[in-house]
Every structure is written in C-alpha cells, then in structure tokens.
Design a protein around this motif. Sequence first.
Motif, mmCIF file in Angstrom:
data_model
loop_
_atom_site.group_PDB
_atom_site.id
_atom_site.type_symbol
_atom_site.label_atom_id
_atom_site.label_comp_id
_atom_site.label_asym_id
_atom_site.label_seq_id
_atom_site.Cartn_x
_atom_site.Cartn_y
_atom_site.Cartn_z
ATOM 1 N N MET A 42 0.824 -1.208 0.000
ATOM 2 C CA MET A 42 0.000 0.000 0.000
ATOM 3 C C MET A 42 0.860 1.261 0.000
ATOM 4 O O MET A 42 0.579 2.211 -0.744
ATOM 5 C CB MET A 42 -0.953 0.015 1.190
ATOM 6 C CG MET A 42 -1.929 1.183 1.150
ATOM 7 S SD MET A 42 -3.139 1.183 2.516
ATOM 8 C CE MET A 42 -4.240 -0.122 1.952
ATOM 9 N N ARG A 51 -4.607 6.660 0.402
ATOM 10 C CA ARG A 51 -4.711 5.632 1.434
ATOM 11 C C ARG A 51 -6.174 5.312 1.716
ATOM 12 O O ARG A 51 -6.565 4.148 1.833
ATOM 13 C CB ARG A 51 -4.023 6.087 2.727
ATOM 14 C CG ARG A 51 -4.033 4.997 3.815
ATOM 15 C CD ARG A 51 -3.447 5.464 5.137
ATOM 16 N NE ARG A 51 -4.331 6.398 5.837
ATOM 17 C CZ ARG A 51 -4.163 6.800 7.093
ATOM 18 N NH1 ARG A 51 -3.115 6.353 7.792
ATOM 19 N NH2 ARG A 51 -4.993 7.653 7.658
ATOM 20 N N LYS A 52 -7.000 6.335 1.823
ATOM 21 C CA LYS A 52 -8.426 6.128 2.073
ATOM 22 C C LYS A 52 -9.083 5.409 0.897
ATOM 23 O O LYS A 52 -9.915 4.501 1.092
ATOM 24 C CB LYS A 52 -9.107 7.475 2.300
ATOM 25 C CG LYS A 52 -10.541 7.378 2.824
ATOM 26 C CD LYS A 52 -10.564 6.913 4.267
ATOM 27 C CE LYS A 52 -11.926 7.165 4.915
ATOM 28 N NZ LYS A 52 -13.023 6.431 4.300
ATOM 29 N N MET A 53 -8.708 5.767 -0.318
ATOM 30 C CA MET A 53 -9.267 5.110 -1.501
ATOM 31 C C MET A 53 -8.947 3.614 -1.522
ATOM 32 O O MET A 53 -9.744 2.793 -1.969
ATOM 33 C CB MET A 53 -8.721 5.764 -2.778
ATOM 34 C CG MET A 53 -9.252 7.158 -3.035
ATOM 35 S SD MET A 53 -8.426 7.940 -4.440
ATOM 36 C CE MET A 53 -9.087 6.978 -5.806
ATOM 37 N N MET A 54 -7.761 3.249 -1.036
ATOM 38 C CA MET A 54 -7.350 1.847 -1.018
ATOM 39 C C MET A 54 -7.865 1.084 0.202
ATOM 40 O O MET A 54 -7.555 -0.090 0.385
ATOM 41 C CB MET A 54 -5.819 1.748 -1.062
ATOM 42 C CG MET A 54 -5.217 2.120 -2.389
ATOM 43 S SD MET A 54 -3.429 1.800 -2.383
ATOM 44 C CE MET A 54 -2.990 2.377 -4.024
ATOM 45 N N GLY A 55 -8.649 1.760 1.046
ATOM 46 C CA GLY A 55 -9.178 1.089 2.222
ATOM 47 C C GLY A 55 -8.231 1.059 3.389
ATOM 48 O O GLY A 55 -8.333 0.193 4.260
ATOM 49 N N GLY A 56 -7.299 2.018 3.430
ATOM 50 C CA GLY A 56 -6.280 2.005 4.468
ATOM 51 C C GLY A 56 -6.564 2.870 5.672
ATOM 52 O O GLY A 56 -5.687 3.070 6.506
ATOM 53 N N MET A 61 -7.605 3.114 9.138
ATOM 54 C CA MET A 61 -7.700 2.047 10.127
ATOM 55 C C MET A 61 -8.326 2.459 11.452
ATOM 56 O O MET A 61 -8.351 1.678 12.398
ATOM 57 C CB MET A 61 -6.310 1.445 10.370
ATOM 58 C CG MET A 61 -5.731 0.732 9.169
ATOM 59 S SD MET A 61 -4.151 -0.080 9.549
ATOM 60 C CE MET A 61 -3.058 1.352 9.678
ATOM 61 N N ARG A 62 -8.822 3.689 11.538
ATOM 62 C CA ARG A 62 -9.468 4.158 12.760
ATOM 63 C C ARG A 62 -8.557 4.022 13.983
ATOM 64 O O ARG A 62 -7.481 4.546 13.990
ATOM 65 C CB ARG A 62 -10.818 3.446 12.960
ATOM 66 C CG ARG A 62 -11.783 3.615 11.775
ATOM 67 C CD ARG A 62 -12.146 5.060 11.537
ATOM 68 N NE ARG A 62 -13.042 5.184 10.377
ATOM 69 C CZ ARG A 62 -13.534 6.332 9.936
ATOM 70 N NH1 ARG A 62 -13.208 7.468 10.542
ATOM 71 N NH2 ARG A 62 -14.324 6.367 8.891
#
Length: 348
Positions: free
Chosen positions: A76, A238-243, A245-246
């Motif tokens: 990523m 990162r957000k687009m790739m689902g990264g 993580m809260r």
Amino acid sequence: MTQLDTEASRTRLSSQAIDLRSDTVTVPDERMRSAMAQAVVGDDVYGEDATVNQLQAEAAELMGFEAGLFMPSGTMTNQVAIAVHTQRGQEVIVPEGAHVYEWELGMMATFSGVVPRFVPAPAGVPAPESVRAGVRRSIHQSPTGLIVLENTHNKAGGTVVPLEVIHGVREVANSEGIPLHLDGARVMNAAVALGVPLAEITRPFDSVSLCLSKGLGAPVGSVLVGSREFIGRAHRYRKMMGGGMRQAGMLAAAGLLALREGPARLTHDHRRARELAQALVNAGFSVDLSSVQTNMVYATVPGAQARVDAWSAQGVKANALGPDTVRFVLHHQITDEMLTRAIAVLGA
C-alpha cells in the motif's frame, strides 16, 4: 518483561518449527503485546490517534522527512506513492526484479494507470546511466513519471544499493525533473550493512516506504514518508485503497517499539545469514556468497519444492521460489541454537 518471562518465550520459540521463509513470520513478544494493550488510541482517519501520530513523526524524523503516514502494508505505501507521483499513461522506471512489479499484483497499472519500464540491475543495483537511458520523452512513447529503487533488493538476495549509486540516480532524477521513490521495505538492513545512519540513505529520495513488520519485528504495518504536501495527498489515496484504520494505535505501538529497538538486532540476522550461506556451500549447494549482504540467502537446490517439503517435515521451513531456487530469511526470533539445528536438517 521478567527474566522468567524471557526464558519462557525462548523455550516456546525453540520448540517450534524453525521458520526461515521470511522475516515477516515473527510474532510479538510479551513486551510488545503489553505496549499494544496499553496504547493510547483515537480515530486515525480524523488524525486523532496519538500513538499513530507519534509513530509517523518518529519515522519521518529518522529518515529526514517532514511527515509520515502509517498504512497496513508495504504494498500500500509503495502504490500510494506511485499514485501521488504519477499521472495516468506514464511509465515508472524500476530495476529488474523490483517488488513493486513482481509481487504487487499489477497494482501500478490497475490503480494508477501506469506501466513499468525495466532497467538492468545486476545484483539489484541499476547503474545511473541505465536509469537515464530508460527515461522516455518522445511523443510516440509513454513519458517517464517516476523512478523507483529498491533497497535492499529482495529478488537479488537482499543486496544493498551503494550510496554512490543512489546519488547518481538522484542526479538523473534532478536533471530530468522526475521524482524518485524508495521501496525501502528493508532499508534499515541496508543502513546496518553500510554502517551509516538511516537518513544518509533515505534523504536523496522524494518519498520512502519503510516496512515495520519485516526485520524490525512489528506484526503489521509500513510507513510512507515525504514532504507535508506529498503526505497530504497520500492521505486521500490511502483512504481510496481502504487504508483508513481508525483506532490503529495498538498497531502503531508495536511499530514504535520495532522502530526504536529493532535495528539493533539486525546485525545478528546478517551474521547468521552469512553462517547459513557458508554452511550451505560446504554442503554442496550453490550460493552466490557475494549476494549475502544482509539477512537473506538464495540457494540453488534441484527439486526445490520437494526438498523444501522434506525439510518442513523435519521442522525447518523455507521458501521454494522456483524449480531450483530456495530462499532463506533470518530474523530476530532465530537464535544461534536454532540455526545450528536448521543447518543439521538442511544437510549442511
């Protein structure tokens, strides 16, 4: 962790299979688990996880950059960097055998719409003139948007890119107006092998990906570093790739411990890799000893998969990477005693 806890941990490890498949197979010890359990957490997507923020800041400072961004994996971090640096339809210059192509599932084409331009990389080290020759400017070809180096170079055997080569490639990037990214999954191994501060290797780059879950010993995660503007753009990808993580502070706490304490152990991994390589040669296997520069050993083993299966049945795991190639990777949870037992099983 008490001395009793430490001895108990060592006893458990010594009774398990000796896993030489990768340095990704290490597990957190009691001290790291404790740090994870006690971590201060918040919502990292909002930038409110104090432990993640600390990890990002320390990683950036250590490598000589303004900012960092914690992500689940090195794939990523590399692919986010490629997305930020490039435009669709461009080429990315990469050394032959580069991880960003070989083991990242065509993501540069799928996500960023770019394609690789390979340059020769003997022992994982591309000559600056080869990089310059790979640059494309013709209207009839895809223009070059990014140059990537890998240090250490996995497929070449964990080899180190010399500092003079890095600076030579930086000069090419400057003269051509092209950004330069480092896949530094194991760049800490390179720094230890060269005996230089990490930032001496990383500062010539526009962005660097550092893996925490390989030789450094964290269970999860990589950090991408760069300028504040670059990292600001990387957040979106990162957000687009689902990264996103809260409450990722529990993972970041392990990463901080790995970043602070992991480098001191790498010299022992390198020593054990050389010992294993020499033992394999003594046993009749073919190993290019000049490529054993860090924590990896690539050996020529006829009937590799069958041999690996037989070794596994005797408690020693390795990776068959082809019909006659086996990779061994040393890490901090392989002791001298375990290495001695592994050599005996391997027939060395």
